[in-house]
Design a protein around this motif. Structure first.
Motif, PDB file in Angstrom:
ATOM      1  N   LEU A  48       0.820  -1.212   0.000  1.00 49.09           N
ATOM      2  CA  LEU A  48       0.000   0.000   0.000  1.00 49.09           C
ATOM      3  C   LEU A  48       0.854   1.262   0.000  1.00 49.09           C
ATOM      4  N   ASN A  49       2.142   1.124  -0.351  1.00 44.81           N
ATOM      5  CA  ASN A  49       3.008   2.290  -0.470  1.00 44.81           C
ATOM      6  C   ASN A  49       2.429   3.208  -1.556  1.00 44.81           C
ATOM      7  N   PRO A  50       1.955   4.404  -1.172  1.00 46.24           N
ATOM      8  CA  PRO A  50       1.230   5.237  -2.145  1.00 46.24           C
ATOM      9  C   PRO A  50       2.075   5.662  -3.343  1.00 46.24           C
ATOM     10  N   THR A  51       3.393   5.687  -3.203  1.00 47.61           N
ATOM     11  CA  THR A  51       4.236   6.070  -4.343  1.00 47.61           C
ATOM     12  C   THR A  51       4.127   5.051  -5.473  1.00 47.61           C
ATOM     13  N   TYR A  52       3.873   3.788  -5.109  1.00 48.32           N
ATOM     14  CA  TYR A  52       3.862   2.711  -6.104  1.00 48.32           C
ATOM     15  C   TYR A  52       2.491   2.046  -6.190  1.00 48.32           C
ATOM     16  N   SER A  53       1.447   2.802  -5.881  1.00 48.36           N
ATOM     17  CA  SER A  53       0.099   2.227  -5.887  1.00 48.36           C
ATOM     18  C   SER A  53      -0.872   3.195  -6.570  1.00 48.36           C
ATOM     19  N   TRP A  54      -1.936   2.627  -7.141  1.00 46.18           N
ATOM     20  CA  TRP A  54      -2.988   3.455  -7.751  1.00 46.18           C
ATOM     21  C   TRP A  54      -3.936   4.014  -6.686  1.00 46.18           C
ATOM     22  N   ASN A  55      -3.768   3.680  -5.457  1.00 40.02           N
ATOM     23  CA  ASN A  55      -4.569   4.220  -4.341  1.00 40.02           C
ATOM     24  C   ASN A  55      -6.063   3.933  -4.502  1.00 40.02           C
ATOM     25  N   TYR A  56      -6.409   2.779  -5.019  1.00 36.42           N
ATOM     26  CA  TYR A  56      -7.828   2.464  -5.222  1.00 36.42           C
ATOM     27  C   TYR A  56      -8.504   2.051  -3.919  1.00 36.42           C
ATOM     28  N   THR A  57      -9.804   2.329  -3.865  1.00 39.57           N
ATOM     29  CA  THR A  57     -10.660   1.872  -2.772  1.00 39.57           C
ATOM     30  C   THR A  57     -11.879   1.216  -3.409  1.00 39.57           C
ATOM     31  N   THR A  58     -12.368   0.138  -2.826  1.00 41.07           N
ATOM     32  CA  THR A  58     -13.568  -0.504  -3.391  1.00 41.07           C
ATOM     33  C   THR A  58     -14.805   0.334  -3.067  1.00 41.07           C
ATOM     34  N   THR A  59     -15.875   0.028  -3.758  1.00 41.42           N
ATOM     35  CA  THR A  59     -17.175   0.595  -3.382  1.00 41.42           C
ATOM     36  C   THR A  59     -17.584  -0.025  -2.037  1.00 41.42           C
ATOM     37  N   PRO A  60     -18.513   0.584  -1.325  1.00 44.39           N
ATOM     38  CA  PRO A  60     -19.017  -0.073  -0.106  1.00 44.39           C
ATOM     39  C   PRO A  60     -19.669  -1.405  -0.505  1.00 44.39           C
ATOM     40  N   MET A  61     -19.246  -2.491   0.151  1.00 40.54           N
ATOM     41  CA  MET A  61     -19.749  -3.814  -0.261  1.00 40.54           C
ATOM     42  C   MET A  61     -20.703  -4.378   0.791  1.00 40.54           C
ATOM     43  N   PRO A  62     -21.945  -4.682   0.392  1.00 37.51           N
ATOM     44  CA  PRO A  62     -22.898  -5.263   1.347  1.00 37.51           C
ATOM     45  C   PRO A  62     -22.342  -6.527   2.009  1.00 37.51           C
ATOM     46  N   GLY A  63     -21.624  -7.351   1.251  1.00 35.33           N
ATOM     47  CA  GLY A  63     -21.065  -8.592   1.793  1.00 35.33           C
ATOM     48  C   GLY A  63     -20.000  -8.353   2.858  1.00 35.33           C
ATOM     49  N   PHE A  64     -19.437  -7.151   2.870  1.00 33.86           N
ATOM     50  CA  PHE A  64     -18.442  -6.765   3.877  1.00 33.86           C
ATOM     51  C   PHE A  64     -19.091  -5.819   4.896  1.00 33.86           C
ATOM     52  N   ASN A  65     -20.375  -6.003   5.137  1.00 28.06           N
ATOM     53  CA  ASN A  65     -21.116  -5.122   6.048  1.00 28.06           C
ATOM     54  C   ASN A  65     -20.976  -3.650   5.678  1.00 28.06           C
ATOM     55  N   GLY A  66     -20.973  -3.374   4.377  1.00 26.40           N
ATOM     56  CA  GLY A  66     -20.939  -1.992   3.915  1.00 26.40           C
ATOM     57  C   GLY A  66     -19.563  -1.363   3.897  1.00 26.40           C
ATOM     58  N   ARG A  67     -18.531  -2.154   4.212  1.00 24.04           N
ATOM     59  CA  ARG A  67     -17.179  -1.554   4.223  1.00 24.04           C
ATOM     60  C   ARG A  67     -16.650  -1.314   2.809  1.00 24.04           C
ATOM     61  N   SER A  68     -15.926  -0.165   2.653  1.00 26.12           N
ATOM     62  CA  SER A  68     -15.064   0.071   1.495  1.00 26.12           C
ATOM     63  C   SER A  68     -13.661  -0.239   1.976  1.00 26.12           C
ATOM     64  N   PRO A  83     -15.486  -5.740  -5.987  1.00 29.12           N
ATOM     65  CA  PRO A  83     -15.150  -7.170  -6.139  1.00 29.12           C
ATOM     66  C   PRO A  83     -16.322  -8.091  -5.814  1.00 29.12           C
ATOM     67  N   GLY A  84     -17.385  -7.557  -5.200  1.00 27.16           N
ATOM     68  CA  GLY A  84     -18.594  -8.357  -4.988  1.00 27.16           C
ATOM     69  C   GLY A  84     -18.469  -9.459  -3.946  1.00 27.16           C
ATOM     70  N   TYR A  85     -17.495  -9.327  -3.044  1.00 21.44           N
ATOM     71  CA  TYR A  85     -17.266 -10.399  -2.070  1.00 21.44           C
ATOM     72  C   TYR A  85     -18.539 -10.744  -1.288  1.00 21.44           C
ATOM     73  N   PHE A  86     -18.757 -12.039  -1.113  1.00 24.98           N
ATOM     74  CA  PHE A  86     -19.888 -12.570  -0.327  1.00 24.98           C
ATOM     75  C   PHE A  86     -21.244 -12.101  -0.859  1.00 24.98           C
ATOM     76  N   SER A  87     -21.298 -11.703  -2.134  1.00 25.01           N
ATOM     77  CA  SER A  87     -22.623 -11.379  -2.666  1.00 25.01           C
ATOM     78  C   SER A  87     -23.416 -12.664  -2.837  1.00 25.01           C
ATOM     79  N   ASN A  88     -22.745 -13.809  -2.881  1.00 27.91           N
ATOM     80  CA  ASN A  88     -23.447 -15.083  -2.808  1.00 27.91           C
ATOM     81  C   ASN A  88     -23.109 -15.749  -1.474  1.00 27.91           C
ATOM     82  N   LYS A  89     -24.144 -16.238  -0.794  1.00 30.09           N
ATOM     83  CA  LYS A  89     -23.997 -16.801   0.551  1.00 30.09           C
ATOM     84  C   LYS A  89     -23.053 -18.011   0.589  1.00 30.09           C
ATOM     85  N   TRP A  90     -22.952 -18.734  -0.555  1.00 32.39           N
ATOM     86  CA  TRP A  90     -22.077 -19.907  -0.600  1.00 32.39           C
ATOM     87  C   TRP A  90     -20.673 -19.529  -0.130  1.00 32.39           C
ATOM     88  N   ASP A  91     -20.195 -18.366  -0.596  1.00 27.84           N
ATOM     89  CA  ASP A  91     -18.813 -17.959  -0.312  1.00 27.84           C
ATOM     90  C   ASP A  91     -18.597 -17.756   1.183  1.00 27.84           C
TER      91      ASP A  91
END
Ligand SMILES: Cc1cc2nc3c(=O)[nH]c(=O)nc-3n(C[C@H](O)[C@H](O)[C@H](O)COP(=O)(O)OP(=O)(O)OC[C@H]3O[C@@H](n4cnc5c(N)ncnc54)[C@H](O)[C@@H]3O)c2cc1C
Ligand SMILES: *[C@@H]1O[C@H](CO)[C@@H](O)[C@H](O)[C@H]1NC(C)=O
Ligand SMILES: *[C@@H]1O[C@H](CO)[C@@H](O)[C@H](O)[C@H]1NC(C)=O
Ligand SMILES: *[C@@H]1O[C@H](CO)[C@@H](O)[C@H](O)[C@H]1NC(C)=O
Ligand SMILES: *[C@@H]1O[C@H](CO)[C@@H](O)[C@H](O)[C@H]1NC(C)=O
Ligand SMILES: *[C@@H]1O[C@H](CO)[C@@H](O)[C@H](O)[C@H]1NC(C)=O
Ligand SMILES: *[C@@H]1O[C@H](CO)[C@@H](O)[C@H](O)[C@H]1NC(C)=O
Ligand SMILES: *[C@@H]1O[C@H](CO)[C@@H](O)[C@H](O)[C@H]1NC(C)=O
Length: 588
Positions: free
Chosen positions: A84-104, A462-470
């Motif tokens: 996560l060194n910002p000099t060598y990263s695109w500094n992306y953040t995910t959208t808030p994900m329901p499967g992650f309890n709304g976390r980005s 990334p859609g993590y845990f959008s399906n309960k199987w996961d």
């Protein structure tokens, strides 16, 4: 012989011969046969293989800076500082994900020559044979099957003995490794014997649940085996390997750094299909166009490539028109079907100092390790300082997961879960961790542009845990990790689980998973390959964009479903075969 020595030093110092350009003003021209967008893991493979033919000219446009002399990238033990060194990263953040309890959450992507190969965890894993056989089946091209892709894994790899020269018998199978490729692959070169012995002892005490596997890179992945890394004392990357001095000095290969591509331009029609003649990029505050007489190859990765396609009017018409971007090619799958693996870290306090924790927590030991690496490329800093072993498992046949969804794995010999065995942790004192990754997800996500400004970040879901199987599968994985440390060999070594996930109610455990899980950073599929004529997909089995002429995608985004593995080895193999397909097409 003073004169020749002086002459050689002068030439090697590179003036006039070095084809790595820091400044667009130094680039001899902007007309090439091939323009490759992104000097990352895959892009540098394509650049190397195409420029083997001296009669074609190749330009690579890379947004990030040079990898040369970047210590956090070179020293394997510092890889965690690199993510996560910002000099060598695109500094992306995910959208808030329901499967992650709304976390980005942060979504690390490399911004450096070499791409993610220059900042990843260096773990070298290929996946299960059935993963690749499934690619062959869904694309209708047997060339993507395990057996036919296998030579490309070997072509990429240079097996290298570990730096401590320990006896490697019983730790890997030399017959499934390459010895002449550009990317060094090795076993850990520093040993933590107590921990390592207990991992192996567990395969003897609980062989039914945790069988030993001499070499999970053979295509038969299930079981536990030693960790392999893309290192040889220092990190080996697509930049250090495929753009090594003997390659970068080819007269027909130019690499421009600090060049961020916005979109493809100069569209004409050939045989009724759109064809782009140029690639627009920003250098400093100015825009330039590089022209490709033969073909444009997108190698911007699972986020960069679909973003550039959409910026160029190649994507879902509804999305593009909502942003005021004229549709050049209505291709609704662009950016869809993102396939990635969620990860959950289980951790225990340990009654031992045979971990990496003292080195990370004690500045004196850290400085000693660094000095030893610097002096001799030996000692603890030659490894990532993360895992010593990996293991792959399937869910039990009666797992509750199978009541919500059919088995998403590629076959009965392919795993659902990956376990990384780590002598260390994130809390003060000594710990051990088991990283539990779901490697056969049902969930899919997306990467979609959010603006007509080509330089604005896309929406990454990334859609993590959008399906309960996961979620249910990861839950089984936590139980398996607890069972692993319940083997007799760990008694007296392992202390309290931190945080304690054992004995939680199933609702509390589900909440804990949603709150704790993290990206495994293995996204693929956002410019996915499908059969010729299929009703979905972005590229044909030859990796050309469907419905376009003179445009290919060669990087992780074409892999249609995430393999049950870390993705760099598969990306290299896809890039090697993709390069061959490109060369065949142009008679090179
Ligand atoms: C932190 C992290 C750790 C990982 N750990 C491992 C691991 O241990 N083992 C493993 O096997 N896999 C690991 N992976 C995954 C693996 O490294 C990637 O799947 C793989 O390297 C992707 O290769 P690629 O060629 O598709 O993309 P990349 O290697 O990301 O290359 C894309 C390149 O394109 C450039 N680019 C993007 N957009 C533009 C633009 N508009 N203009 C110009 N240039 C552009 C980028 O700067 C980059 O250099 C990890 C990934 C991350 C992020
Ligand atoms: C990431 O953030 C850092 C620090 O804010 C900034 O310097 C850098 O330019 C950013 N990287 C990109 C690719 O935007
Ligand atoms: C190519 O596109 C660029 C940017 O849109 C434009 O400035 C240039 O004139 C075009 N060149 C040709 C030959 O059409
Ligand atoms: C996603 O991939 C599946 C096949 O795995 C396919 O059926 C579906 O149409 C794809 N969706 C999109 C939007 O491309
Ligand atoms: C750190 O390590 C050094 C060298 O082994 C040792 O002398 C010192 O006591 C350690 N410091 C702490 C705080 O443990
Ligand atoms: C590595 O060693 C060289 C030569 O002794 C020294 O100049 C340099 O500062 C050292 N670098 C690090 C990171 O220790
Ligand atoms: C997406 O675009 C909207 C509208 O311009 C903006 O408000 C929002 O911040 C953007 N989202 C991200 C994640 O950039
Ligand atoms: C879970 O509960 C069992 C039975 O009460 C107990 O023996 C065990 O120690 C508990 N495990 C943890 C990690 O708390």
């Amino acid at each position: 012989m003073l004169l020749p020595t002086f002459f050689i030093l002068f030439v090697l110092s590179g003036f006039g011969l070095c084809k790595l350009y820091e400044d667009v003003a130094d680039l001899p021209g902007l007309h090439y046969d091939f323009v490759i967008v992104g000097g990352g893991t895959a892009g540098n493979v394509v650049a190397n293989r195409l420029s083997e033919n001296p009669h074609v000219s190749v330009l690579v446009l890379e947004a990030g800076p040079s990898n040369d002399g970047v210590l956090d990238s070179e020293v394997p033990f510092l890889s965690a500082e690199m993510f996560l060194n910002p000099t060598y990263s695109w500094n992306y953040t995910t959208t808030p994900m329901p499967g992650f309890n709304g976390r980005s959450v942060p979504y690390s992507r490399a911004f450096i020559l070499g791409g993610c190969s220059a900042h990843n965890g260096m773990v070298y894993t290929r996946g299960a044979a059935a993963d690749f056989d499934r690619y062959a089946e869904l694309s209708g091209d047997a060339g993507w099957s395990w057996n036919q892709l296998f030579p490309y894994f070997l072509k990429n790899e240079k097996w290298t003995p570990p730096t401590d020269h320990h006896d490697t018998r019983g730790q890997f199978n030399p017959q499934v490794h390459g010895t002449n490729g550009p990317i060094s692959v090795s076993l850990n070169g520093f040993s933590l014997p107590t921990f390592e012995q207990k991992v192996i002892q567990t395969t003897k005490e609980l062989p039914h649940d945790f069988p030993f596997n001499l070499d999970p890179n053979s295509g038969k992945e299930l079981g536990r085996g030693c960790n392999l890394l893309s290192v040889a004392g220092e990190r080996s990357t697509s930049a250090t390997g495929y753009l090594a001095p003997k390659f970068i000095q080819r007269q027909n290969l130019h690499v421009l750094l600090h060049a961020q591509v916005s979109k493809l331009v100069n569209v004409t029609r050939k045989m009724g299909k759109p064809s782009f003649g140029g690639v627009e990029f920003r250098y400093g505050n100015s825009l330039f166009v590089a022209h490709a007489a033969k073909e444009i190859v997108l190698s911007g990765g699972a986020i960069g490539s679909p973003q550039i396609l959409m910026n160029s009017g190649v994507g879902a018409h509804v999305t593009l028109s909502a942003l005021g971007i004229p549709t050049v090619l209505d291709l609704p799958s662009v950016g869809q079907n993102a396939s990635d693996q969620p990860l959950l870290i289980t951790q225990w306090a340990v009654h031992s100092t045979d971990t990496f924790d003292p080195i990370r927590q004690n500045a004196t030991l850290f400085a000693e390790g660094m000095a030893q690496w610097n002096a001799s490329r030996t000692g603890p800093f030659v490894d990532s300082g993360i895992m010593t072993h990996l293991g792959w498992s399937r869910l039990a046949q009666d797992s509750p997961a199978f009541s919500v969804h059919a088995d998403p794995s590629s076959g009965p010999d392919a795993p659902h879960l990956e376990f990384s065995f780590v002598p260390g942790g994130s809390t003060p004192g000594n710990s051990m961790s088991i990283f539990v990754a779901l490697v056969s997800p049902v969930s899919r996500g997306s990467v979609v542009i959010n603006s007509s400004d080509p330089f604005a970040p896309p929406l990454i879901d990334p859609g993590y845990f959008s399906n309960k199987w996961d979620l249910l599968a990861i839950r089984d994985g936590i139980s398996l990790a607890e069972r692993f440390v319940s083997a007799p060999t760990w008694s007296g070594f392992v202390g309290a689980m931190t945080p304690n996930l054992a004995n939680l109610s199933s609702a509390d455990l589900e909440t804990a998973i949603r709150n704790m899980a993290a990206p495994n950073l293995h996204m693929v599929g956002t410019a996915g390959m499908s059969a010729r004529g299929a009703a979905y997909g972005v590229v044909d089995p030859d990796l050309q964009v469907k419905g376009a002429v003179g445009l290919s995608v060669i990087d992780a985004s074409v892999v249609p479903i995430v393999p049950s593995a870390h993705t760099q080895a598969g990306t290299y193999a896809f890039a090697e075969r993709g390069s061959d397909l490109l060369k065949q097409r142009w008679g090179l």
